[in-house]
Every structure is written in C-alpha cells, then in structure tokens.
Design a protein around this motif. Structure first.
Motif, PDB file in Angstrom:
ATOM      1  N   VAL A 156       4.340   7.230   0.434  1.00  0.00           N
ATOM      2  CA  VAL A 156       2.928   7.386   0.775  1.00  0.00           C
ATOM      3  C   VAL A 156       2.377   6.036   1.190  1.00  0.00           C
ATOM      4  O   VAL A 156       2.411   5.082   0.420  1.00  0.00           O
ATOM      5  N   ASP A 157       1.893   5.964   2.430  1.00  0.00           N
ATOM      6  CA  ASP A 157       1.266   4.752   2.954  1.00  0.00           C
ATOM      7  C   ASP A 157      -0.240   4.953   2.855  1.00  0.00           C
ATOM      8  O   ASP A 157      -0.851   5.621   3.691  1.00  0.00           O
ATOM      9  N   GLU A 158      -0.825   4.399   1.804  1.00  0.00           N
ATOM     10  CA  GLU A 158      -2.248   4.611   1.539  1.00  0.00           C
ATOM     11  C   GLU A 158      -3.142   3.978   2.601  1.00  0.00           C
ATOM     12  O   GLU A 158      -4.222   4.484   2.876  1.00  0.00           O
ATOM     13  N   SER A 159      -2.689   2.884   3.226  1.00  0.00           N
ATOM     14  CA  SER A 159      -3.514   2.226   4.238  1.00  0.00           C
ATOM     15  C   SER A 159      -3.667   3.096   5.485  1.00  0.00           C
ATOM     16  O   SER A 159      -4.677   3.037   6.169  1.00  0.00           O
ATOM     17  N   LYS A 160      -2.655   3.928   5.792  1.00  0.00           N
ATOM     18  CA  LYS A 160      -2.716   4.825   6.954  1.00  0.00           C
ATOM     19  C   LYS A 160      -2.990   6.263   6.541  1.00  0.00           C
ATOM     20  O   LYS A 160      -3.123   7.136   7.395  1.00  0.00           O
ATOM     21  N   ASN A 161      -3.030   6.525   5.232  1.00  0.00           N
ATOM     22  CA  ASN A 161      -3.265   7.859   4.686  1.00  0.00           C
ATOM     23  C   ASN A 161      -2.219   8.866   5.179  1.00  0.00           C
ATOM     24  O   ASN A 161      -2.547   9.989   5.560  1.00  0.00           O
ATOM     25  N   VAL A 162      -0.956   8.428   5.208  1.00  0.00           N
ATOM     26  CA  VAL A 162       0.157   9.244   5.692  1.00  0.00           C
ATOM     27  C   VAL A 162       1.273   9.221   4.651  1.00  0.00           C
ATOM     28  O   VAL A 162       1.519   8.190   4.023  1.00  0.00           O
ATOM     29  N   ALA A 163       1.944  10.352   4.491  1.00  0.00           N
ATOM     30  CA  ALA A 163       3.139  10.413   3.648  1.00  0.00           C
ATOM     31  C   ALA A 163       4.334  10.700   4.544  1.00  0.00           C
ATOM     32  O   ALA A 163       4.295  11.618   5.366  1.00  0.00           O
ATOM     33  N   SER A 214       0.840  -1.202   0.000  1.00  0.00           N
ATOM     34  CA  SER A 214       0.000   0.000   0.000  1.00  0.00           C
ATOM     35  C   SER A 214       0.870   1.245   0.000  1.00  0.00           C
ATOM     36  O   SER A 214       0.396   2.322   0.299  1.00  0.00           O
ATOM     37  N   GLU A 215       2.142   1.096  -0.320  1.00  0.00           N
ATOM     38  CA  GLU A 215       3.051   2.231  -0.314  1.00  0.00           C
ATOM     39  C   GLU A 215       3.496   2.547  -1.727  1.00  0.00           C
ATOM     40  O   GLU A 215       3.624   1.667  -2.566  1.00  0.00           O
TER      41      GLU A 215
END
Length: 174
Positions: A65-72, A37-38
């Motif tokens: 970008v970690d889409e599963s945590k919605n954090v970059a 997910s990155e």
C-alpha cells in the motif's frame, strides 16, 4: 624489554586492529531519512457493501500500500463481484493496482473473468471502473461460452458479462 616498550607495542597493535576493522567514521543521518509511505500486507482483503448488501470481495496474496498515492499494488488478486448480494463473476489477474479512494482496479498481465452464466473471458491488462460498474480492455479478448468462442480486439462489459460490446469480433462455433 621494559614495560613501556611492551605497552607501546600493545597499544599500537590494538589501535591498528581498530583502524583496520572497526573504525567507521561515516555518520548516518537517521532523522534526515524520510519515512516510507508504503506498508506490506499479507492476505489482503477488501469487502465492499452497498445498503447492507455485498457488492465486491477482493482478496490478494499480498499488497504493498502506497499511502502517498493512495494505491495498493496487489499480487495474485481474486475479485468476486455481486449485485445486491447475488454472485455475478470472478476476476483474476497476475497482479493489479487498486485506487483506494475510487476502488477502480487495473489488472496487469493475464486476466480472466468467469461469470455465473458459465462464460470465461481471457485478456491482458483488464480495467474495472467501480463508478460505472464496467470491466474493459483495449487488448485482444477471447470469450468461451457453451458451444462457441468469441474473439475480438477489445471489449467493454458489465461485471455479469451480459451487456458486452466486442470490437472486430469473430465467432467460432463448436
């Protein structure tokens, strides 16, 4: 040597080579491997506008970008803050994490903020709350202004460094 013996020796030799070097019977389950997910982005940029006016420009050397945590997760980010298109300050960190939903930023390591008023702030692990429009840290802070240096144990301020609260402050006048 007759043909059958030579053929058997040749066959045994080839099979031995394949068994030593080429036979890997371990199966890899490609479909069982979960997708990542990155994603890695070079020259990462975010521009935030409000009612058609510039509010923030964030640039980083790279981002994961970690889409599963919605954090970059950002490397060497530089964030410029604006108010109705007018420049306020620049926030620089060694690395940072940005919540891609709220645009809250956590600067990691050494952090600086340089304001349009010629003030320079130094601290570690600086936070920015987009909703409140505030920067803050619970770590020691040093603010350099023309003619003085202000030290404190923590601080909270607007991004222009105008409305600032510094705990346990002491001032050194040049």
């Amino acid at each position: 040597m007759n043909f059958c013996k030579r053929y058997n020796i040749w066959l045994i030799t080839i099979l031995s080579v394949f068994m030593l070097f080429g036979c890997n019977t371990e199966k890899v389950d490609i479909e069982g491997t979960p997708p990542t997910s990155e994603q890695m982005i070079e020259k990462f940029t975010i521009t935030a506008m409000r009612e058609g006016k510039l509010e923030m420009v964030l640039k980083a050397e790279s981002a994961v970008v970690d889409e599963s945590k919605n954090v970059a997760h950002l490397k060497f980010p530089v964030i410029k803050f604006y108010n109705e298109g007018n420049y306020l300050s620049t926030f620089v960190a060694e690395s940072a994490d940005i919540n891609m939903s709220s645009y809250d930023i956590k600067g990691n390591g050494k952090c600086t903020v340089d304001s349009a008023n010629n003030e320079h702030l130094q601290t570690v692990d600086l936070m920015y709350s987009e909703k409140e429009g505030l920067i803050y840290s619970n770590n020691p802070v040093k603010i350099i202004r023309p003619g003085e240096k202000v030290y404190g144990t923590s601080f909270r301020s607007d991004t222009k460094l105008n409305k600032m609260v510094i705990k346990n402050q002491r001032i050194s006048i040049d």
